[in-house]
Design a protein around this motif. Structure first.
Motif, short mmCIF file in Angstrom:
data_model
loop_
_atom_site.label_atom_id
_atom_site.label_comp_id
_atom_site.label_asym_id
_atom_site.label_seq_id
_atom_site.Cartn_x
_atom_site.Cartn_y
_atom_site.Cartn_z
N GLY A 157 0.83 -1.21 0.00
CA GLY A 157 0.00 0.00 0.00
C GLY A 157 0.86 1.25 0.00
N ASP A 158 1.95 1.23 0.77
CA ASP A 158 2.88 2.37 0.78
C ASP A 158 3.54 2.54 -0.58
N LEU A 159 3.91 1.41 -1.20
CA LEU A 159 4.51 1.46 -2.53
C LEU A 159 3.57 2.18 -3.49
N GLY A 160 2.28 1.87 -3.39
CA GLY A 160 1.30 2.52 -4.25
C GLY A 160 1.35 4.03 -4.13
N VAL A 161 1.45 4.53 -2.92
CA VAL A 161 1.50 5.98 -2.70
C VAL A 161 2.72 6.58 -3.38
N ILE A 162 3.87 5.95 -3.18
CA ILE A 162 5.10 6.45 -3.79
C ILE A 162 4.96 6.45 -5.31
N LEU A 163 4.41 5.37 -5.87
CA LEU A 163 4.29 5.29 -7.32
C LEU A 163 3.33 6.33 -7.88
N GLU A 164 2.30 6.70 -7.11
CA GLU A 164 1.37 7.72 -7.60
C GLU A 164 2.03 9.07 -7.75
N VAL A 165 3.04 9.36 -6.92
CA VAL A 165 3.68 10.68 -7.01
C VAL A 165 4.99 10.68 -7.79
N LEU A 166 5.59 9.51 -7.97
CA LEU A 166 6.92 9.45 -8.58
C LEU A 166 6.94 9.87 -10.04
N ALA A 167 6.21 9.16 -10.89
CA ALA A 167 6.28 9.46 -12.32
C ALA A 167 5.67 10.83 -12.63
N ARG A 168 4.62 11.17 -11.90
CA ARG A 168 4.00 12.49 -12.12
C ARG A 168 4.99 13.61 -11.84
N SER A 169 5.77 13.41 -10.80
CA SER A 169 6.74 14.45 -10.44
C SER A 169 7.94 14.47 -11.37
N ALA A 170 8.31 13.30 -11.87
CA ALA A 170 9.54 13.19 -12.68
C ALA A 170 9.32 13.66 -14.12
N THR A 171 8.30 13.09 -14.77
CA THR A 171 8.14 13.36 -16.20
C THR A 171 6.72 13.78 -16.55
N GLY A 172 5.84 13.80 -15.56
CA GLY A 172 4.45 14.15 -15.84
C GLY A 172 3.63 12.97 -16.35
N GLN A 173 4.22 11.79 -16.40
CA GLN A 173 3.44 10.60 -16.75
C GLN A 173 2.68 10.16 -15.52
N LYS A 174 1.52 9.51 -15.71
CA LYS A 174 0.83 8.96 -14.55
C LYS A 174 1.66 7.81 -13.99
N LEU A 175 2.08 6.93 -14.89
CA LEU A 175 2.99 5.86 -14.53
C LEU A 175 3.99 5.75 -15.67
N SER A 176 5.18 5.30 -15.38
CA SER A 176 6.14 5.10 -16.45
C SER A 176 5.70 3.89 -17.28
N SER A 177 6.35 3.65 -18.40
CA SER A 177 5.95 2.53 -19.24
C SER A 177 6.00 1.20 -18.51
N TYR A 178 7.01 1.04 -17.68
CA TYR A 178 7.14 -0.23 -16.95
C TYR A 178 7.38 0.01 -15.47
N THR A 179 6.41 -0.36 -14.67
CA THR A 179 6.57 -0.37 -13.22
C THR A 179 6.68 -1.84 -12.86
N ASN A 180 7.88 -2.22 -12.49
CA ASN A 180 8.24 -3.63 -12.44
C ASN A 180 8.48 -4.06 -11.00
N ILE A 181 7.71 -5.00 -10.49
CA ILE A 181 7.87 -5.45 -9.10
C ILE A 181 8.37 -6.88 -9.10
N LEU A 182 9.56 -7.05 -8.51
CA LEU A 182 10.22 -8.36 -8.50
C LEU A 182 10.24 -8.91 -7.09
#
Lengths: 238, 460, 221
Positions: free
Chosen positions: B242-267
């Motif tokens: 759930g915390d990861l979700g929060v970070i991902l919601e703000v990360l790409a938007r702040s970096a490049t203005g994308q909602k999500l990058s092309s690949y959000t990869n969880i291993l």
């Protein structure tokens, strides 16, 4: 009644701004007192990392201002920011001083905030001519939320037209001692700001901080530009 | 060792910096659009900050939990106190496993610890696969932005580089250059023995690592080779999905203005029994290398950073000097706030002074790090250690002694007035010593009768 | 190999305990899941996918989906697909139609692995199922698993993803809150938003760098 904290740069380099603030407030039926023992809030030293020197000046400022009453009006966003946000922390180790600093901070107002939010002024009765553009000084803008207040007041000045400045909220490159410590960077940032100002075609650039304005005016003059740099108090003085 | 100012001087006004500036502005614009469209952004930023601070305050617990989970998933964890330990471990894994060819996804941490050099010294072939990093590697250059490494390069330069290094016909068409890179790297991906990546965010409860990319090289580097080594800064972790979700919601938007990058990869661990593909081994190397010192010190808040680069794009200083002026892996406002604590204070004491404290960085930071406050703290540390701009000390002490005695202050003002009157035009065009830094590019209005003096004249 | 050697780990974790943050909440703050808008999420999904340079296809039935796949396969020769697709018998049908299937089981032996994966250079189309569709960003969620090779959505120029309308969620945060299980059910969960891309060269957007250049999402139902 209001106390004027005129700021060291206005005191030394742009005293007409202090005059304008006094005239302006008296015109609004606010008697102005000037605590004569005031000097400098200590911001340049604080920003440069010299806390010991800054603290000495901060303590003096606290003592002078705490001995007065009423709102403390400051024609500078950055000095107001220093008094409100940094001085209390700077003397945080000394409880009575900290309390005095908190009292002073609570009474301190940047000029346009005081006019618009405290006095509810919509127009000051000033008139003008030509066109102006507004540069928003960073500390006031981001730390004190000062943007709309100066614009509304200027828009109410009869005869004066305001045009938008491109990248109005981008720093002019003064930054206090940054201007001396990183001169090429400061000059490059100034150059961008001057290009934007000249591109507006305005004959005046208006700001709320004499620090930025000295830097901008100095650059405009060096370029041979006819654009003048004025403090907003001078524009609003009827 | 050059200074920030010397490096900046070399770059200011040059075409690469103009390119960096326009790139940064584009990111800025895209970010603004993304934020305007996302109503929850402010609340998400508050939550992201709370998550990061909570995590940093309990970092030992979460790293312990994470490590246990990685091992339970079939992976390995190595705790590296410093760069040498990390590089030694990774090199040992490579040599023990008969690795010859390594593909790398972009990782600033691996640049910080100079991993490539260590691997190459052992005769291992290391290939950067992020297009920008590949260009940097082939040209022997350094990145100029933390998420867009070659903002400073033109397509003509890239065309020439590919022609010379990859033995292909010259082209400067980005689509064709792209196709050349894809072709060049494809075979290398598929024949590499080891893939090395960074970690954008680790998840403690599941032992997962999340990689955020656009190109697909992050996925290929961590899928094709039989061994995956993930190099992780010890602070790059959150407690739960759930915390990861929060970070991902703000990360790409702040970096490049994308909602999500092309690949959000969880291993989560290496390939599982029955899974058709993926690496058979996963090694997570958790790196300290000075971070715990930052954590214990007065600038620890900077460790909340999620490496989006928004502060660079907003910074008026970065936009006139570019990334190389910072002279180190981490650039812009975050770099200036982090580097003097992560590395040697004396060596990097000038970075925090490369700022007007305008606050544009704080305004855009997805985790609301008070970078201006941290820069002020770094300056205080520098002055206390006597490695700041100590030339200011005497003048400021002098000024303080004047400004704490009102009569002396008023006398200084009248002295100023006297000197000012000597300047006939009313403008000072030349000042001596340090003052020349002002008058080299600006005039200075000469002081006149001070406000103090005029007030007295008013007779009020 | 050192697997979290106890002494080093303890020393490391001790140093990791050094941080104090007055402002930090005592408990894990956890997720924030903003409400989605009212209205057709699937339509929003298709719009966002298209905006991200992907290609949405809406079909009413499994047969409709099959037709789209056959259409997209025109001009290609090889594909990768396994048995977990919402279009039963798809792989068999393609083989019947003369397309070559590329094996997706990667051997564990290093040399054989390399030989096998070199085959992928000729792989043109990958066909996968999805675990979720995210309307807000036009993303698809793909997890690895026994019948779900990572490479199918990664290596080929064309990726065809088959989904059903009941797999729609508003956002990634939504998906995490309702399908936390999906994140760790396989060794890999990837959220794919459009084709692979880069802006590294003069900020000019180009598609299909190392991942697929085309992403088609066929939504059935």
């Amino acid at each position: 009644m209001a106390q004027l904290f005129v700021t060291c740069l206005v005191d030394a380099f742009a005293p007409q701004v202090g005059d304008a603030v006094v005239d302006l407030l008296e015109h609004l039926d606010i008697p102005v007192e000037f605590p004569e023992d005031q000097t400098c809030c200590g911001q340049p030293a604080f920003n440069a990392g010299f806390h010991r020197e800054a603290r000495r000046m901060a303590v003096h400022t606290i003592r002078v201002l705490d001995a007065t009453e009423g709102p403390i009006v400051v024609p500078s966003g950055s000095c107001a920011d220093m008094i409100i946000h940094h001085i209390p922390e700077l003397v945080g180790d000394d409880a009575p001083l900290h309390e005095a600093a908190a009292r002073v901070a609570a009474r301190t107002r940047e000029l346009t905030t005081y006019l618009v939010e405290d006095l509810g002024v919509e127009h000051t009765g000033a008139t003008g001519d030509g066109t102006c553009t507004v540069h928003h000084s960073c500390h006031g803008l981001r730390n004190l939320g000062i943007k709309d207040q100066p614009e509304h007041l200027i828009d109410a000045v009869d005869g004066l037209e305001r045009v938008e400045l491109e990248d109005a909220t981008e720093c002019c490159g003064f930054g206090g001692l940054f201007a001396l410590e990183m001169p090429d960077v400061s000059a490059a940032m100034l150059s961008k700001k001057l290009d934007a100002i000249e591109a507006t075609g305005a004959d005046t650039v208006v700001g709320g901080d004499i620090s930025c304005l000295m830097h901008i005016a100095g650059g405009l003059h060096r370029r041979g530009s006819t654009v003048e740099a004025r403090h907003i108090a001078e524009i609003l003085d009827p | 060792m050059t200074s920030f100012l010397e490096r900046a001087r070399a770059d200011i006004g040059t075409p690469p910096i103009a390119a960096v500036q326009s790139g940064a502005r584009r990111f800025q614009t895209h970010r603004l659009t993304a934020v305007a469209e996302y109503e929850a952004m402010d609340d998400m930023r508050d939550r992201a900050r709370a998550i990061r601070l909570h995590t940093l305050a309990n970092l030992d617990r979460y790293l312990g939990q994470f490590s246990d989970a990685v091992v339970a998933n079939g992976g390995s964890v190595f705790f590296a106190a410093d760069a040498t330990e990390a590089n030694d471990y990774i090199t040992r894994v490579a040599t023990d496993r008969g690795v010859r060819r390594i593909v790398k996804a972009k990782s600033m941490l691996t640049e910080e610890i100079h991993l490539n050099d260590a691997l190459e010294r052992h005769g291992l072939e290391v290939i950067e696969t992020d297009l920008g990093e590949l260009i940097v590697q082939l040209s022997g250059d350094k990145p100029s932005h933390i998420i867009a490494p070659v903002l400073h390069k033109t397509r003509f330069e890239v065309g020439e580089l590919f022609r010379d290094q990859m033995d292909v016909p010259y082209t400067d068409d980005p689509e064709e250059l792209n196709a050349i890179a894809r072709e060049y790297l494809r075979h290398r991906f598929l024949t590499a023995d080891m893939g090395i990546s960074g970690v954008n965010v680790a998840v403690a409860s599941t032992g997962s690592i999340c990689l955020v990319t656009n190109e697909g090289n992050g996925r290929l580097s961590t899928t094709a080779p039989r061994i995956h080594v993930a190099v992780m800064g010890m602070e790059r972790i959150v407690p739960s999905v759930g915390d990861l979700g929060v970070i991902l919601e703000v990360l790409a938007r702040s970096a490049t203005g994308q909602k999500l990058s092309s690949y959000t990869n969880i291993l989560t661990g290496p390939r599982r029994p029955g899974e058709p593909d993926g690496p058979d081994e996963l090694h997570v190397v958790i790196v300290d290398n000075g971070r715990s010192d930052v954590l214990a010190g007065s600038t620890s808040e900077i460790l909340a950073c999620i490496r989006c680069g928004a502060c660079l794009n907003a910074c008026p200083v970065y936009k006139v000097v570019g990334g190389h002026a910072y002279g180190t892996t981490y650039q812009g406002p975050v770099g200036a706030a982090l580097t003097p604590s992560l590395f040697d204070l004396e060596e990097w004491a000038d970075l925090p002074y490369a700022s007007t404290l305008c606050g544009a960085c704080l305004e855009v930071c997805p985790v609301r790090i008070d970078i201006p406050r941290l820069l002020l703290e770094q300056r205080r540390r520098a002055v206390d250690a006597k490695v700041g701009p100590m030339w200011m000390k005497r003048p400021l002490q002098f000024y303080a002694s004047i400004a704490t005695h009102p009569r002396r202050f008023r006398r200084l003002l009248s002295v100023g007035n006297l000197f000012g009157r000597l300047v006939r035009s009313g403008w000072i065009t030349k000042l001596p010593w340090r003052g020349a830094a002002w008058t080299d590019t600006r005039d200075l209005k000469a002081p006149g009768r001070s406000f103090h003096a005029r007030w007295r004249r008013r007779g009020t | 190999m050192r697997d979290g050697d106890a002494v080093e780990r303890d020393a490391f974790l001790r140093r990791a305990a050094a941080g104090t943050f007055a402002e930090a909440p005592a408990a894990d703050p956890g997720a924030l899941v903003p409400e989605g808008p009212p209205g057709d999420l699937l339509e929003r999904f298709c719009d966002e996918l298209a905006a991200a340079a992907g290609a949405p296809h809406r079909v009413g039935t499994v047969d409709g989906a099959l037709e789209v796949v056959l259409d997209l396969m025109q001009g290609h020769h090889t594909f990768m697909a396994r048995g977990n697709l919402p279009v039963p018998g798809l792989a068999g049908r393609l083989i019947h139609d003369g397309y070559r299937i590329v094996g997706s089981d990667v051997p564990r032996d290093a040399g054989e692995r390399r030989r096998h994966q070199l085959e992928y250079e000729s792989l043109e189309v990958g066909i996968t199922a999805v675990d979720g569709l995210l309307a807000e960003s036009g993303s698809i969620v793909v997890t690895s698993g026994r019948e779900s090779p990572r490479m199918a959505s990664l290596i080929p120029e064309v990726h065809i993803a088959l989904a059903t309308t009941d797999q729609i969620y508003w956002s990634l945060s939504h998906f995490f809150s309702e399908r936390a299980d999906a994140v760790t059910q396989g060794s890999n969960m990837v959220v794919i938003t459009g084709p692979s891309r880069t802006g590294d060269i003069e900020q000019t957007l180009t598609l299909g760098v190392h991942g697929p250049r085309q992403l088609h999402v066929i939504v059935i139902g």
